[in-house]
Design a protein around this motif. Sequence first.
Motif, PDB file in Angstrom:
ATOM      1  N   HIS A 105       0.810  -1.222   0.000  1.00 55.52           N
ATOM      2  CA  HIS A 105       0.000   0.000   0.000  1.00 55.52           C
ATOM      3  C   HIS A 105       0.843   1.272   0.000  1.00 55.52           C
ATOM      4  O   HIS A 105       0.294   2.373  -0.080  1.00 55.52           O
ATOM      5  CB  HIS A 105      -0.968   0.001   1.190  1.00 55.52           C
ATOM      6  CG  HIS A 105      -2.103  -0.952   0.998  1.00 55.52           C
ATOM      7  ND1 HIS A 105      -2.163  -2.160   1.649  1.00 55.52           N
ATOM      8  CD2 HIS A 105      -3.193  -0.893   0.200  1.00 55.52           C
ATOM      9  CE1 HIS A 105      -3.253  -2.798   1.273  1.00 55.52           C
ATOM     10  NE2 HIS A 105      -3.894  -2.062   0.387  1.00 55.52           N
ATOM     11  N   GLN A 106       2.175   1.142   0.130  1.00 57.91           N
ATOM     12  CA  GLN A 106       3.143   2.240  -0.023  1.00 57.91           C
ATOM     13  C   GLN A 106       2.953   3.404   0.954  1.00 57.91           C
ATOM     14  O   GLN A 106       3.383   4.514   0.680  1.00 57.91           O
ATOM     15  CB  GLN A 106       3.095   2.793  -1.451  1.00 57.91           C
ATOM     16  CG  GLN A 106       3.345   1.787  -2.521  1.00 57.91           C
ATOM     17  CD  GLN A 106       3.359   2.398  -3.907  1.00 57.91           C
ATOM     18  OE1 GLN A 106       3.601   3.576  -4.076  1.00 57.91           O
ATOM     19  NE2 GLN A 106       3.109   1.590  -4.906  1.00 57.91           N
ATOM     20  N   LYS A 107       2.336   3.145   2.083  1.00 57.26           N
ATOM     21  CA  LYS A 107       2.086   4.252   3.020  1.00 57.26           C
ATOM     22  C   LYS A 107       3.262   4.504   3.956  1.00 57.26           C
ATOM     23  O   LYS A 107       3.436   5.610   4.448  1.00 57.26           O
ATOM     24  CB  LYS A 107       0.837   3.966   3.850  1.00 57.26           C
ATOM     25  CG  LYS A 107      -0.439   4.010   3.040  1.00 57.26           C
ATOM     26  CD  LYS A 107      -1.635   3.798   3.915  1.00 57.26           C
ATOM     27  CE  LYS A 107      -2.908   3.870   3.105  1.00 57.26           C
ATOM     28  NZ  LYS A 107      -4.093   3.601   3.888  1.00 57.26           N
ATOM     29  N   TYR A 108       4.029   3.468   4.240  1.00 51.36           N
ATOM     30  CA  TYR A 108       5.083   3.582   5.238  1.00 51.36           C
ATOM     31  C   TYR A 108       6.417   3.127   4.664  1.00 51.36           C
ATOM     32  O   TYR A 108       6.469   2.324   3.738  1.00 51.36           O
ATOM     33  CB  TYR A 108       4.781   2.695   6.452  1.00 51.36           C
ATOM     34  CG  TYR A 108       3.477   3.000   7.123  1.00 51.36           C
ATOM     35  CD1 TYR A 108       3.336   4.117   7.935  1.00 51.36           C
ATOM     36  CD2 TYR A 108       2.373   2.180   6.942  1.00 51.36           C
ATOM     37  CE1 TYR A 108       2.136   4.409   8.555  1.00 51.36           C
ATOM     38  CE2 TYR A 108       1.165   2.457   7.566  1.00 51.36           C
ATOM     39  CZ  TYR A 108       1.055   3.570   8.366  1.00 51.36           C
ATOM     40  OH  TYR A 108      -0.127   3.856   8.970  1.00 51.36           O
ATOM     41  N   GLY A 109       7.486   3.625   5.290  1.00 49.13           N
ATOM     42  CA  GLY A 109       8.788   3.050   5.027  1.00 49.13           C
ATOM     43  C   GLY A 109       8.786   1.634   5.582  1.00 49.13           C
ATOM     44  O   GLY A 109       8.015   1.314   6.490  1.00 49.13           O
ATOM     45  N   ILE A 110       9.639   0.792   5.067  1.00 43.91           N
ATOM     46  CA  ILE A 110       9.643  -0.612   5.483  1.00 43.91           C
ATOM     47  C   ILE A 110       9.956  -0.737   6.970  1.00 43.91           C
ATOM     48  O   ILE A 110       9.295  -1.485   7.685  1.00 43.91           O
ATOM     49  CB  ILE A 110      10.615  -1.423   4.599  1.00 43.91           C
ATOM     50  CG1 ILE A 110      10.041  -1.505   3.177  1.00 43.91           C
ATOM     51  CG2 ILE A 110      10.850  -2.813   5.169  1.00 43.91           C
ATOM     52  CD1 ILE A 110      10.958  -2.117   2.148  1.00 43.91           C
TER      53      ILE A 110
END
Length: 196
Positions: A105-110
């Motif tokens: 979902h690309q919302k957070y850094g890993i």
Amino acid sequence: MKDSQFEHKALKVLKTFLLDLLLVTDGRTTDFLEVLLNEKLKVQVIRQEQINEADAKLFGESSGAPYYIRESVLIGERSGFVVSHNIAMVYAKHVPPALFESIAHQKYGIGNAISSLGMRSFRKVTDSGYVNEEESVDLFQQPIRLHFSDLHEKVPYKRYDLYFGSKPGIEMLEYYHPSIIEHRLLQEISKEQSSN
């Protein structure tokens, strides 16, 4: 030795010491970068896509499970300063499903996704050092253009594997802006001058 020469030499030693710590730590790199920058970081995903089986075989993996490549930068929330340029190879079958979904979902850094989900992981640094900007490559050894401004010196980098079990689930390659220490010092000097 003049004071300015001493200060310049001291800054160089301090900078080298802090960047070298960044390159050897197997802890959460994002936390260390936030301390150096003195502000929270946000992720900006440049690209994220599933890769084909032939590319996955280059990493010794071939199972039919999806593999994703993710390229991103970490940016200071207040300053907009880009502190790191990151490339990750995510092996879906070796990553917990909740983490894989969060990454997708690309919302957070890993690192923030792992932390927010309370997952245990182990990091193993496999390579680190300094390269000239034109020597920067991705995980497939293809040249990349780093999203850093005003580069005048070698760029520190670190490559490591993230484990959630017996096999690595994520392979990371991170490049760090070599002027992060100077950026922080300029912020502190500016803050001190404005309070006087």
